[in-house]
Design an enzyme around this catalytic site. Structure first.
Site, PDB file in Angstrom:
ATOM      1  N   ASP A 363       0.876  -1.247   0.071  1.00 23.01           N
ATOM      2  CA  ASP A 363       0.005  -0.080  -0.148  1.00 23.01           C
ATOM      3  C   ASP A 363       0.920   1.363   0.071  1.00 23.01           C
ATOM      4  O   ASP A 363       2.166   1.245  -0.373  1.00 23.01           O
ATOM      5  CB  ASP A 363      -0.927  -0.056   1.071  1.00 23.01           C
ATOM      6  N   ASP A 364       0.483   2.167   0.534  1.00 28.32           N
ATOM      7  CA  ASP A 364       0.938   3.627   0.515  1.00 28.32           C
ATOM      8  C   ASP A 364       2.151   3.757   1.158  1.00 28.32           C
ATOM      9  O   ASP A 364       2.496   2.939   2.104  1.00 28.32           O
ATOM     10  CB  ASP A 364      -0.150   4.571   1.180  1.00 28.32           C
ATOM     11  N   ARG A 440      -5.902  16.494   3.118  1.00 30.40           N
ATOM     12  CA  ARG A 440      -4.973  15.466   3.543  1.00 30.40           C
ATOM     13  C   ARG A 440      -3.435  15.846   2.926  1.00 30.40           C
ATOM     14  O   ARG A 440      -2.581  15.059   2.402  1.00 30.40           O
ATOM     15  CB  ARG A 440      -5.128  14.058   2.941  1.00 30.40           C
ATOM     16  N   LYS A 473      -3.956  -1.245  -6.660  1.00 32.69           N
ATOM     17  CA  LYS A 473      -5.161  -0.587  -5.891  1.00 32.69           C
ATOM     18  C   LYS A 473      -4.936   1.007  -6.248  1.00 32.69           C
ATOM     19  O   LYS A 473      -3.974   1.634  -6.000  1.00 32.69           O
ATOM     20  CB  LYS A 473      -4.700  -0.810  -4.436  1.00 32.69           C
ATOM     21  N   ASP A 475      -6.305   4.509  -5.606  1.00 31.63           N
ATOM     22  CA  ASP A 475      -6.804   5.385  -4.492  1.00 31.63           C
ATOM     23  C   ASP A 475      -7.024   6.820  -4.995  1.00 31.63           C
ATOM     24  O   ASP A 475      -6.521   7.217  -6.102  1.00 31.63           O
ATOM     25  CB  ASP A 475      -5.618   5.154  -3.534  1.00 31.63           C
ATOM     26  N   MET A 476      -7.788   7.497  -4.230  1.00 32.87           N
ATOM     27  CA  MET A 476      -8.119   8.908  -4.524  1.00 32.87           C
ATOM     28  C   MET A 476      -8.708   9.437  -3.583  1.00 32.87           C
ATOM     29  O   MET A 476      -9.699   9.246  -2.796  1.00 32.87           O
ATOM     30  CB  MET A 476      -9.084   8.860  -5.510  1.00 32.87           C
ATOM     31  N   ASN A 477      -7.981  10.449  -2.499  1.00 34.30           N
ATOM     32  CA  ASN A 477      -8.193  10.697  -1.219  1.00 34.30           C
ATOM     33  C   ASN A 477      -8.451  12.107  -0.778  1.00 34.30           C
ATOM     34  O   ASN A 477      -8.320  12.740   0.159  1.00 34.30           O
ATOM     35  CB  ASN A 477      -6.830  10.303  -0.356  1.00 34.30           C
ATOM     36  N   CYS A 523     -10.667   2.622  -5.440  1.00 37.83           N
ATOM     37  CA  CYS A 523     -10.511   2.787  -3.761  1.00 37.83           C
ATOM     38  C   CYS A 523     -10.563   4.332  -3.881  1.00 37.83           C
ATOM     39  O   CYS A 523      -9.935   5.181  -4.793  1.00 37.83           O
ATOM     40  CB  CYS A 523      -9.371   2.399  -3.075  1.00 37.83           C
ATOM     41  N   ASP A 545     -12.922   2.368   4.410  1.00 39.31           N
ATOM     42  CA  ASP A 545     -11.925   2.214   5.253  1.00 39.31           C
ATOM     43  C   ASP A 545     -12.252   1.874   6.736  1.00 39.31           C
ATOM     44  O   ASP A 545     -11.478   1.560   7.534  1.00 39.31           O
ATOM     45  CB  ASP A 545     -11.342   3.654   5.349  1.00 39.31           C
TER      46      ASP A 545
END
Ligand code: DGJ
Length: 728
Positions: A363-364, A440, A473, A475-477, A523, A545
């Site tokens: 992941d990140d 973020r 994966k 993602d977009m936060n 995600c 989450d």
């Protein structure tokens, strides 16, 4: 023939297995709606609408007897200016400032099959397509209404194409995908609302007079509302009663609304949100709206959901993973967050050996110098401090254990502390010189720009072609603020949201076609972009989450209103749970996650010996039931929003195998819950086998569905899972 045209009556009839939609061309050329609902044989329903007089509702020019008011006549694609004061489906502004439109029938075509819309995701494999061309005689503006029939799954897709044949540029200010005028009736409006870690909660409220809507103006479909709306009769349950529903194949700003007039007639609409939207259309150009997926069920909400599920499972997207077995994943996010290095990851991967886990997902935190969420988005190269030998040792370790390797990206973002930002400060969404918001600590890459889209194709493509990666994966936060593009002229700034979505689809289309063996998972801070647009490219999406099993009951139950369990990723995470601090049994966490695309989000080394040992059994069991989860029909049985427990079941198409999952929230003394099952063959006999307990018996499908079965008394947060197999 799913679509017919009666030339004498000028009547279009669209038939699916259980529904009929019909509309006709009236004298003046207006397209008036006749009916949508339970299947009828003879679709000449013109007696249903009685265009007549109504006070303070002006009549259109040339109306028979001067007594026809568009404000009270059901219309297929309403516009502004001709006396319909309700919500229009289309809005345009011509060069002279006029917003007046009068769309009348010109011609139509009926063709076998369907073509997906250009540049937008859509359903494929339809039976027939009807296109009806309307024209505003005064200006020459053309609107083509498109209907695609998917007969066996009771789905009708609608969208429109606006073509500028006026000889001059114009602005589109509103372009909805579908507008449905229903006869009078009392309905509840059902929508899915939520927030981060709290997605797709079910809201059901009686409709009132006036307009009620849900939508997103956040740039993505969002956690807060989902591009879906349903109108159910007040008495409609999961298994009985009528419901109309619409969902949008789109990942950006949307609106879904119902308007009720004084005669109790309802207008249901869905499409791109008209706020913050205006599109300049040059002469000769056209604008295509996203597809709206419509369904009607006379047999309750479960049927509505199954119609949507079938549309997604069998008609949405071209990835080979759509109906293929999906890997059981272990993801390191909750196990390590940003705090990892090569040694730690190798140990984590090593701890999965022999557990039946298929894929390790990093992941990140693997790129740039990303030790926290303040830097490096945009710098998609491996952080040599954390991973001095790159990704290869991790991939080799996975492969030596028979696993594959997956990786996280958040391509649509940029950190101010990044090489990308230093090189291209104009690539983010904001107005130079004006203070701007951070979410973020990050900014949004201006994906409405083609150079940004091309950059992302290249950098992500480089990683995927350099390393053996089987899973991404995506993602977009954060949501959009400061929506301004340094690249667009002033009068095209309101195009930024839709241009962003179009280029996002272009990017995902390019990557999924170039890397067909890579499974893409969507995600957005969990399930913040859980929509059919993303599912076209990413057949599964990280549902939330919030990985707590009890919270997930509601989230997965609500999500299933529209989206099939095979679209939801769900992982077993550590306890106390990181989001809510709750401690639930390891087995229950697995039972809930197994009702979707299963995986783990923890460090196996931090588990008890017993828990760790049970992982191999869980993965083996999940692999054995995954065909049911992927392909079976899903039924909601007990509603966790209103009850102290939750229950759902999967039944295969042949009705020979089923899986029933029951989870108790809090224990009630001496309470043996009795539940009625659904979807079985009433004439068959089944063997009911409790997976971890002693309940084992035979019963007829009719008995299980009408009299029900008893669930043994369950403790707080305890699961009861049953395999149900046809024996004769
Ligand atoms: C939000 C996602 O939903 C999480 O699963 C995780 O990937 C983090 N982002 C990483 O920043």
């Amino acid at each position: 023939m799913p679509i017919t045209y009666d030339a004498e009556k000028r009547l279009f009839t669209l038939q699916t297995a259980n529904t009929t939609l019909s509309f006709g061309v009236f004298d003046h050329g207006y397209l008036f709606s006749h009916y949508y609902g339970k299947k009828v044989k003879n679709a000449d329903l013109s007696q249903l609408w009685q265009p007549g007089a109504s006070g303070f509702t002006p009549n259109y020019d040339g109306a028979p007897d001067g007594r026809h008011a568009l404000d009270v006549i059901p219309t297929e694609y309403p516009s502004y200016g001709g006396g319909d004061f309700r919500e229009p489906a289309i809005g345009v502004e011509f060069e002279n400032g006029s917003r007046l439109l009068d769309l009348v029938y010109q011609s139509h075509t009926i063709e076998k099959g369907n073509k997906e819309p250009d540049g937008l995701p859509g359903l494929s494999g339809g039976d027939e397509t009807l296109e009806v061309t309307l024209k505003d005689a005064f200006t020459g503006l053309v609107v083509v209404l498109r209907y695609v029939v998917f007969a066996d799954i009771d789905i009708i897709v609608r969208n429109s194409r606006i073509v500028n044949e006026t000889g001059k540029p114009l602005y589109i200010t509103r372009a909805l995908s579908a507008s449905l005028d229903l006869c009078e009736g009392k309905y509840d409006m059902i929508s899915l609302y939520g927030g981060h870690c709290y997605e797709r909660q079910i809201c059901r409220e009686p409709l009132r007079h006036g307009t009620q809507s849900v939508g997103s103006r956040r740039g993505t479909s969002s956690h807060f509302h989902n591009p879906f709306i349903a109108l159910a009769a007040p008495e409609t349950t999961e298994t009985a009663g009528e419901v109309y529903a619409a969902a949008l194949i789109y990942s950006g700003n949307f609106i879904a609304q119902a308007d009720v007039n004084y005669q109790d007639a309802i207008r249901l609409q869905i499409g791109i949100h008209p706020a913050d939207f205006r599109w300049k259309l040059e002469n000769g150009d056209s604008f295509v709206t996203p597809e709206a997926v419509l369904t009607y069920s006379a047999t309750g909400l479960n049927t509505m959901s199954q119609n949507f599920h079938n549309a997604i499972k069998y008609h949405l997207g071209h990835t080979k993973f759509r109906n293929a077995p999906r890997p059981v994943v272990i993801n390191n996010w909750e196990a390590t967050y940003f705090n990892f290095n090569e040694e730690k990851l190798l140990e984590l991967i090593g701890s999965c050996n022999g557990l039946g886990i298929d894929t390790f997902v990093l992941d990140d935190g693997w790129f740039g110098h990303r030790d926290n969420d303040r830097s490096s988005l945009g710098d998609w190269f491996v952080d040599k401090n954390k991973l001095p030998h790159g990704l290869t040792p991790l991939i080799e370790k996975c492969e030596a254990q028979g696993m594959t390797f997956g990786i996280w990206f958040e391509p649509e973002m940029i950190s101010e502390d990044s090489d990308l930002y230093r090189a291209h400060p104009d690539w983010c969404m904001r107005l130079e010189g004006r203070p701007y918001c951070r979410g973020r600590h990050q900014l949004i890459l201006d994906l409405s720009r083609d150079d940004v889209e091309q950059y992302l194709e290249k950098v992500i493509g480089d990683i995927l072609s350099t390393y053996r990666i089987s899973y991404v994966k995506w993602d977009m936060n954060r949501h959009f603020t400061d929506a301004y593009s340094a690249n667009l002229p002033a009068d095209r700034q309101p195009e930024i949201f839709h241009r962003y979505v179009l280029n996002l689809y272009k990017l995902l289309g390019h990557l999924t076609e170039t890397f067909p063996d890579v499974l893409f998972e969507g995600c957005s801070g969990g399930g913040g972009r859980f929509d059919m647009g993303m599912l076209y490219y990413d057949p599964q999406i990280w549902t939330s989450d919030d990985s707590d099993a009890i919270e997930r009951l509601k989230i997965q139950y609500g999500t299933s209103l529209v989206y099939p369990p095979q679209a939801m990723t769900a992982h077993v995470s550590a306890c106390p749970n990181h989001q809510v601090g709750r401690v639930t049994p390891f087995r229950t966490r697995a039972a809930v996650a197994m009702s979707a695309i299963f995986g783990y989000e923890l460090n196996p080394l931090s588990l008890s010996e017993q828990e760790r040992a049970s992982i191999a059994d869980q993965t083996a069991f999940y692999h054995s039931i995954q065909p049911l989860v992927m392909d079976g029909d899903f039924y909601r049985i007990v509603d966790p929003f209103t009850e102290n427990s939750c229950c759902w079941m999967f039944v295969n198409k042949e009705k020979t195998e089923a899986l029933l999952t029951y989870v108790q929230k809090l224990r009630i003394p001496y309470w043996h819950r009795k539940i009625k099952l659904t979807g079985l063959d009433p004439d068959a006999t089944y063997y009911v086998d409790e997976i971890h307990g002693g309940v084992k018996f035979r019963a007829g499908g009719d008995v299980l569905m009408n009299a029900g079965m008893a669930i043994p008394c369950a403790n707080d947060f305890e699961d009861k899972v049953f395999k149900i197999t046809k024996v004769d």
